[in-house]
Design a protein around this motif. Structure first.
Motif, mmCIF file in Angstrom:
data_model
loop_
_atom_site.group_PDB
_atom_site.id
_atom_site.type_symbol
_atom_site.label_atom_id
_atom_site.label_comp_id
_atom_site.label_asym_id
_atom_site.label_seq_id
_atom_site.Cartn_x
_atom_site.Cartn_y
_atom_site.Cartn_z
ATOM 1 N N SER A 397 46.870 -7.264 36.070
ATOM 2 C CA SER A 397 46.784 -6.478 37.298
ATOM 3 C C SER A 397 45.403 -5.904 37.558
ATOM 4 O O SER A 397 44.948 -5.868 38.703
ATOM 5 N N ALA A 398 44.734 -5.444 36.508
ATOM 6 C CA ALA A 398 43.473 -4.733 36.710
ATOM 7 C C ALA A 398 42.274 -5.446 36.104
ATOM 8 O O ALA A 398 41.142 -5.227 36.538
ATOM 9 N N GLY A 399 42.504 -6.279 35.095
ATOM 10 C CA GLY A 399 41.403 -6.955 34.415
ATOM 11 C C GLY A 399 40.968 -6.202 33.181
ATOM 12 O O GLY A 399 41.066 -4.976 33.093
ATOM 13 N N MET A 400 40.437 -6.938 32.225
ATOM 14 C CA MET A 400 40.053 -6.326 30.956
ATOM 15 C C MET A 400 38.858 -5.392 31.103
ATOM 16 O O MET A 400 38.729 -4.412 30.363
ATOM 17 N N ASP A 401 37.961 -5.661 32.051
ATOM 18 C CA ASP A 401 36.835 -4.751 32.231
ATOM 19 C C ASP A 401 37.324 -3.372 32.677
ATOM 20 O O ASP A 401 36.772 -2.348 32.261
ATOM 21 N N TYR A 402 38.339 -3.344 33.512
ATOM 22 C CA TYR A 402 38.941 -2.079 33.931
ATOM 23 C C TYR A 402 39.479 -1.348 32.706
ATOM 24 O O TYR A 402 39.261 -0.143 32.528
ATOM 25 N N TYR A 403 40.175 -2.085 31.859
ATOM 26 C CA TYR A 403 40.750 -1.488 30.645
ATOM 27 C C TYR A 403 39.667 -0.923 29.725
ATOM 28 O O TYR A 403 39.783 0.186 29.211
ATOM 29 N N LEU A 404 38.607 -1.691 29.551
ATOM 30 C CA LEU A 404 37.587 -1.309 28.581
ATOM 31 C C LEU A 404 36.780 -0.096 29.026
ATOM 32 O O LEU A 404 36.152 0.574 28.195
ATOM 33 N N THR A 405 36.765 0.198 30.307
ATOM 34 C CA THR A 405 36.027 1.370 30.796
ATOM 35 C C THR A 405 36.960 2.487 31.260
ATOM 36 O O THR A 405 36.499 3.471 31.843
ATOM 37 N N TYR A 406 38.251 2.341 31.006
ATOM 38 C CA TYR A 406 39.245 3.278 31.531
ATOM 39 C C TYR A 406 38.994 4.712 31.063
ATOM 40 O O TYR A 406 38.996 5.658 31.870
ATOM 41 N N ASP A 407 38.785 4.903 29.793
ATOM 42 C CA ASP A 407 38.613 6.260 29.268
ATOM 43 C C ASP A 407 37.412 6.946 29.900
ATOM 44 O O ASP A 407 37.484 8.122 30.290
ATOM 45 N N ASP A 408 36.299 6.239 30.005
ATOM 46 C CA ASP A 408 35.107 6.836 30.610
ATOM 47 C C ASP A 408 35.361 7.213 32.061
ATOM 48 O O ASP A 408 34.933 8.281 32.531
ATOM 49 N N ARG A 409 36.027 6.333 32.789
ATOM 50 C CA ARG A 409 36.325 6.614 34.198
ATOM 51 C C ARG A 409 37.269 7.814 34.335
ATOM 52 O O ARG A 409 37.099 8.646 35.230
ATOM 53 N N MET A 410 38.253 7.883 33.466
ATOM 54 C CA MET A 410 39.190 9.000 33.522
ATOM 55 C C MET A 410 38.494 10.314 33.189
ATOM 56 O O MET A 410 38.758 11.353 33.804
ATOM 57 N N ASN A 411 37.590 10.286 32.222
ATOM 58 C CA ASN A 411 36.875 11.502 31.840
ATOM 59 C C ASN A 411 35.944 11.994 32.950
ATOM 60 O O ASN A 411 35.541 13.161 32.949
ATOM 61 N N ALA A 412 35.613 11.110 33.873
ATOM 62 C CA ALA A 412 34.703 11.468 34.965
ATOM 63 C C ALA A 412 35.429 12.031 36.179
ATOM 64 O O ALA A 412 34.783 12.427 37.158
ATOM 65 N N GLN A 413 36.760 12.089 36.143
ATOM 66 C CA GLN A 413 37.509 12.583 37.299
ATOM 67 C C GLN A 413 37.295 14.075 37.497
ATOM 68 O O GLN A 413 37.205 14.841 36.536
ATOM 69 N N THR A 414 37.206 14.478 38.760
ATOM 70 C CA THR A 414 37.011 15.871 39.121
ATOM 71 C C THR A 414 38.145 16.320 40.042
ATOM 72 O O THR A 414 38.921 15.497 40.541
ATOM 73 N N LEU A 415 38.213 17.603 40.285
ATOM 74 C CA LEU A 415 39.228 18.112 41.203
ATOM 75 C C LEU A 415 39.032 17.514 42.594
ATOM 76 O O LEU A 415 40.008 17.237 43.305
ATOM 77 N N ASP A 416 37.796 17.262 42.986
ATOM 78 C CA ASP A 416 37.553 16.656 44.291
ATOM 79 C C ASP A 416 38.083 15.228 44.334
ATOM 80 O O ASP A 416 38.618 14.787 45.364
#
Length: 458
Positions: A397-416
């Motif tokens: 559904s998302a691709g392995m590159d999405y999986y491999l960077t998931y934690d970093d992307r999630m840690n970058a989420q803000t209230l905005d």
């Protein structure tokens, strides 16, 4: 991708079990990827904690490839592939037993998987066995006659459960004309109409190495897996792109809201609110924000839980988003008592209409959700048999590159980020409301809704 708790062993599980984000290769260094000359992707995730290996083949097939006359075809095919091995329904199970292993298959919205779990010393034999299963498929009228009742029985069991029936009716309303491409299980009419020729066409179109992945996890090494993959899958002939001449049509957007009230002999009241969420292909940023928002929403100490459960009319309320290539669903599911049904529905709808305000949500709530995610990740990675099916869902559904960077992307989420997602996909957006309760409760609720006795509209 709130793909949370895995393993999709039945249609019901396939609709409800979602993979958790695992430890990334960048953090652990234990995931390797290779593509064979025939296009087969080979993914290896090492974990020597337990001397077991999971060998899985994932195929980009599933409900999303079905048209209106094919609902349930992908799931029926999955059953039949095991059944047709060596033209003997018991042959595959017998071969797995000789390896002291177990096996299963799963069908989901956007992927079909076949896997064996064996002692790691038998990983080569497990790869060989799945290679033979995938490359030598044969179907007959007899196979179809034997296995179709099994799939129909699964469907009937699911629909006999009031909660399952509510979920199915809500999903059907949510997706409208696109329902066949979201209907993993199918229905009795579509399943009865499937022919051996359709099964052969499914195999010829989708079961090609350039539309598949071999995923091996556990106490294994990449070199050993890759050597076995080349030996046992290397002759699998590359096929045409399955989607080149049959592209998947876009999901039909909901034009308005709807309500489904289901009266059954139940004690509690179940309220479901479903919306169409983002596609990971067209709006990947929103998929991370969705996961982060519902991590906060579901935390027992969050402002949402305090308002709706601790000081509100609900016994429980949870939300999730399912990351999919072709528009993932957003779902809120809650339990309340008959006496509080009207109040609960009002409060939940009001909460959703104002979700972009993130009332009382702070950066500390995001930090708490992050800590919980890290713990869940660590626990999931320790369950070695769970990792391969999770990777299959991400891969398709998302691709392995999405999986491999998931934690970093999630840690970058803000209230905005969370506000933007809620504003685009939840607050004031078309939705389907489902309510399951005793007939008297549902009748009273229906009359109340018809009378307009609410502060917000569905």
């Amino acid at each position: 991708m709130s793909f949370r708790t895995l393993l999709v062993a039945t249609v019901t599980a396939a609709l409800s079990l979602l993979p958790v984000a695992g430890a990334t290769a960048q953090r652990s260094g234990l995931i390797s990827r290779t593509k064979l000359d025939n296009g087969l992707e080979v993914v290896v995730a090492e974990n020597p904690a337990v001397p077991l290996a999971t060998v899985l083949v994932a195929v980009r097939n599933g409900a999303f490839t079905q048209d209106s006359a094919e609902a349930g075809l992908a799931h029926l095919y999955e059953h039949l592939l095991f059944h047709s091995f060596r033209r003997d329904p018991s042959a595959f199970g017998y071969e797995v037993s000789k390896l002291n292993g177990r096996y299963n298959g799963t069908t989901n919205h956007e992927v079909v998987t076949y896997f064996v779990v064996v002692p790691s010393k038998h990983v080569d034999s497990g790869i060989k066995l799945l290679g033979r299963l995938l490359e030598d498929a044969h179907f007959s009228n007899g196979d179809l006659k034997d296995e179709r009742p099994v799939v129909l029985d699964e469907l009937q069991r699911d629909e006999s459960d009031p909660e399952g029936l509510l979920a199915r009716q809500v999903d059907r309303a949510l997706w409208g004309e696109s329902w066949p491409r979201k209907d993993v299980g199918g229905d009795s009419v579509s399943l009865q109409g499937i022919t051996p020729e359709q099964l052969k066409q499914t195999y010829a179109r989708f079961y090609v190495p350039n539309n598949a992945a071999l995923i091996v996890t556990g106490d294994v090494t990449p070199d050993r897996v890759l050597a076995a993959a080349r030996h046992h899958f290397g002759d699998w002939k590359r096929g045409a792109d399955p989607f080149a001449d049959r592209p998947i049509p876009p999901v039909s957007p909901r034009a308005g809201s709807a309500a489904i009230l289901l009266g059954k002999d139940v004690l509690d009241v179940t309220i479901v609110v479903a919306l169409q969420g983002p596609s990971v292909r067209t709006d990947p940023a929103a998929t991370y924000a969705a996961d982060a928002l519902f991590e906060v929403f579901n935390d027992p100490g969050s402002p949402f839980q305090r308002r709706l459960v601790d000081a509100g009319p609900f016994q429980s309320v949870t939300g999730h988003y399912l990351t999919l290539d072709h528009t993932g669903p957003i779902e809120l599911r809650a339990k309340t008592t008959p006496a509080h049904a009207q109040e609960a529905l009002l409060k939940l709808l009001d909460e959703l209409d104002n979700l972009d305000m993130l009332d009382s949500v702070t950066d500390e709530d995001l930090a708490i959700a992050k800590k919980r995610r890290e713990v869940t990740t660590a626990l999931t990675v320790e369950q070695t048999a769970m990792v391969a099916p999770q990777l299959a869902l991400w891969w398709s559904s998302a691709g392995m590159d999405y999986y491999l960077t998931y934690d970093d992307r999630m840690n970058a989420q803000t209230l905005d980020s969370l506000r933007q997602f809620a504003r685009a996909y939840v607050a004031g957006r078309p939705r389907v409301i489902g309510v399951l309760g005793a007939p008297t409760v549902v009748d009273a609720l229906a009359a109340w809704l018809r009378a307009g006795a609410r502060k917000t509209t569905p």
